[in-house]
Scaffold this active site. Structure first.
Site, PDB file in Angstrom:
ATOM      1  N   LYS A 184      65.584 103.035  35.391  1.00  0.00           N
ATOM      2  CA  LYS A 184      65.798 101.700  36.135  1.00  0.00           C
ATOM      3  C   LYS A 184      64.664 101.114  36.478  1.00  0.00           C
ATOM      4  O   LYS A 184      63.363 101.520  36.122  1.00  0.00           O
ATOM      5  CB  LYS A 184      66.838 101.889  36.956  1.00  0.00           C
ATOM      6  CG  LYS A 184      68.248 102.268  36.734  1.00  0.00           C
ATOM      7  CD  LYS A 184      69.285 101.379  35.853  1.00  0.00           C
ATOM      8  CE  LYS A 184      70.185 102.243  35.115  1.00  0.00           C
ATOM      9  NZ  LYS A 184      71.158 102.819  35.784  1.00  0.00           N
TER      10      LYS A 184
HETATM   11  C1  LIG Z   1      72.623 103.354  35.613  1.00  0.00           C
HETATM   12  C2  LIG Z   1      74.118 102.442  35.839  1.00  0.00           C
HETATM   13  C3  LIG Z   1      74.774 102.865  36.900  1.00  0.00           C
HETATM   14  C4  LIG Z   1      74.835 104.272  37.478  1.00  0.00           C
HETATM   15  O1  LIG Z   1      73.728 104.284  38.409  1.00  0.00           O
HETATM   16  P1  LIG Z   1      73.450 105.854  38.873  1.00  0.00           P
HETATM   17  O2  LIG Z   1      72.496 105.530  39.884  1.00  0.00           O
HETATM   18  O3  LIG Z   1      72.744 106.559  37.890  1.00  0.00           O
HETATM   19  O4  LIG Z   1      74.654 106.146  39.690  1.00  0.00           O
HETATM   20  C5  LIG Z   1      75.944 102.153  37.171  1.00  0.00           C
HETATM   21  N1  LIG Z   1      76.034 100.942  36.253  1.00  0.00           N
HETATM   22  C6  LIG Z   1      75.360 100.505  35.310  1.00  0.00           C
HETATM   23  C7  LIG Z   1      75.634  99.094  34.627  1.00  0.00           C
HETATM   24  C8  LIG Z   1      74.223 101.405  35.009  1.00  0.00           C
HETATM   25  O5  LIG Z   1      73.408 101.148  34.086  1.00  0.00           O
END
Ligand SMILES: *Cc1c(COP(=O)(O)O)cnc(C)c1O
Length: 383
Positions: A184
């Site tokens: 991210k």
């Molecule tokens: C990465 C992601 C999540 C989950 O995030 P985590 O921190 O790994 O639990 C949820 N929604 C979207 C759209 C994502 O890209």
């Protein structure tokens, strides 16, 4: 061809992060403590929300946001099929039914025009996803949620830097959930954050996130003296640690500079692919900021001559990593088995699901990496 494999979504970790983590390790306090508090404060200020509560993932953030909104068994929650499975899984965890609404093929976001028809007497909340960092039409969603008495819980996993036409993402919804997963825009290895302007919700979220205990565990052992805790509900183990927050604090300081670099790469891709038979992302809507989390292209076999999956494997052979965001969630076996969804239910999402491919877009990339991606894509798309 490149010598090394270009890893999709590789995080950039600077010396500052390393120093901060080492300092935390040396401090003797590595669990939930002062660094988490500092990270929450910095995040709250960056977003401009009243409250920020750190947790150990965005999935946890979504789950708890649904729980403080009193979503439970028998309820329905509206979301998009064009998302990571975690969005819909979190709804299923509460016992509620995930009700998908098709997307707008141009924005890849839930189509606000289609939501109203999916609302029933059981609907409690709407969970829009700001796909790839493109903000949803928050003015429209807010008005709809208010009119129908629904809670608006945003999945902003892609959208840390985004601004909608009505304000910064994280400051304008009821509850907004962010992710600091390794790929991210801000990373803590694993981590998440919930922002809200309601203090009562923020207090409840903290209790839910740590076993349902009403006093912070770390304060129990601090020099303020031992305090008894009370368990008010069967809470969860969703707290963030100071080690994670130590990564997040310096990462957050660079968030805007990193965005500028991704904008640069994005615009370079746009120019380089202009003449190819690939569909590139639509420009950001006027009056918004797009967080540029994913650069997605659509590979249509009729146009390009090969399928998306073949495109992905040939890119891999050229040592370029790529991603697929996403196979539409309603096509996944659990959702088909449990909730009776099938192919054909959401044609727009399926169109994207069959063709989409995400190219590397990260601040760790050198200019040469960017040129390598361009060369590989151009050669495969028949230029
Ligand atoms: C990465 C992601 C999540 C989950 O995030 P985590 O921190 O790994 O639990 C949820 N929604 C979207 C759209 C994502 O890209």
């Amino acid at each position: 061809m490149r010598d090394d494999f270009l890893v999709f979504g590789a995080p950039y970790i600077g010396e500052e992060e390393i120093a901060e983590v080492v300092a935390t390790l040396r401090s003797g306090w590595i669990g939930t403590g002062p660094k988490v508090g500092l990270f929450e404060q910095a995040f709250r200020e960056y977003v401009g929300a009243e409250c920020a509560v750190a947790v150990n993932s965005c999935t946890a953030a979504l789950h708890l946001s649904l729980l403080v909104s009193r979503v439970g068994p028998g309820d329905e929650v509206i979301t998009t099929p064009m998302t990571f499975c975690a969005t819909a899984n979190a709804i299923a965890h509460t016992g509620a039914k995930p009700v998908f609404v098709d997307i707008d093929r141009r924005t890849l976001n839930i189509d606000p025009e289609r939501i109203e028809a999916a609302i029933t007497s059981r609907t409690r909340a709407i969970v829009p996803v700001h796909f790839a960092g493109r903000p949803c039409a928050m003015d429209h969603l807010q008005a709809l949620a208010q009119r129908r008495g629904l809670t608006l819980i945003e999945d902003a996993a892609h959208a840390i830097e985004s601004w909608s036409t009505v304000g910064k993402i994280g400051a304008v919804g009821d509850l907004t959930c962010f992710s600091f997963y390794v790929t991210k825009n801000v990373v803590t290895a694993e981590g998440g954050m919930i922002t809200t302007n309601r203090r009562d919700w923020a207090e409840q979220l903290k209790v839910y996130a740590l076993h349902g205990m009403t006093h912070d565990a770390w304060k129990r052992y601090s020099d303020e003296g031992y305090k008894h805790y009370a368990v008010e509900l069967a809470g969860f183990k969703y707290n963030m640690t100071d080690i994670q927050a130590s990564l997040g604090i310096p990462q957050l300081k660079r968030v805007e500079a990193n965005l500028q670099r991704r904008v640069q790469i994005w615009e370079r891709y746009d120019r380089a692919f202009e003449d190819l038979p690939l569909i590139t992302p639509a420009p950001p809507e006027v009056g918004t900021v797009h967080a540029r989390h994913l650069y997605t292209v659509l590979v249509d076999r009729e146009q390009v001559g090969i399928t998306r999956d073949e495109f992905v494997s040939r890119l891999h052979r050229l040592r370029i990593g790529s991603g697929i965001h996403y196979v539409a969630v309603h096509l996944q076996p659990y959702y088909q088995r449990t909730w009776d969804y099938r192919r054909g239910d959401f044609p727009e999402a399926e169109y994207i699901s069959d063709r989409t491919l995400s190219l590397p877009l990260g601040v760790k990339m050198t200019d040469q990496d960017v040129e390598d991606v361009i060369e590989a894509v151009r050669s495969l798309a028949g230029a």
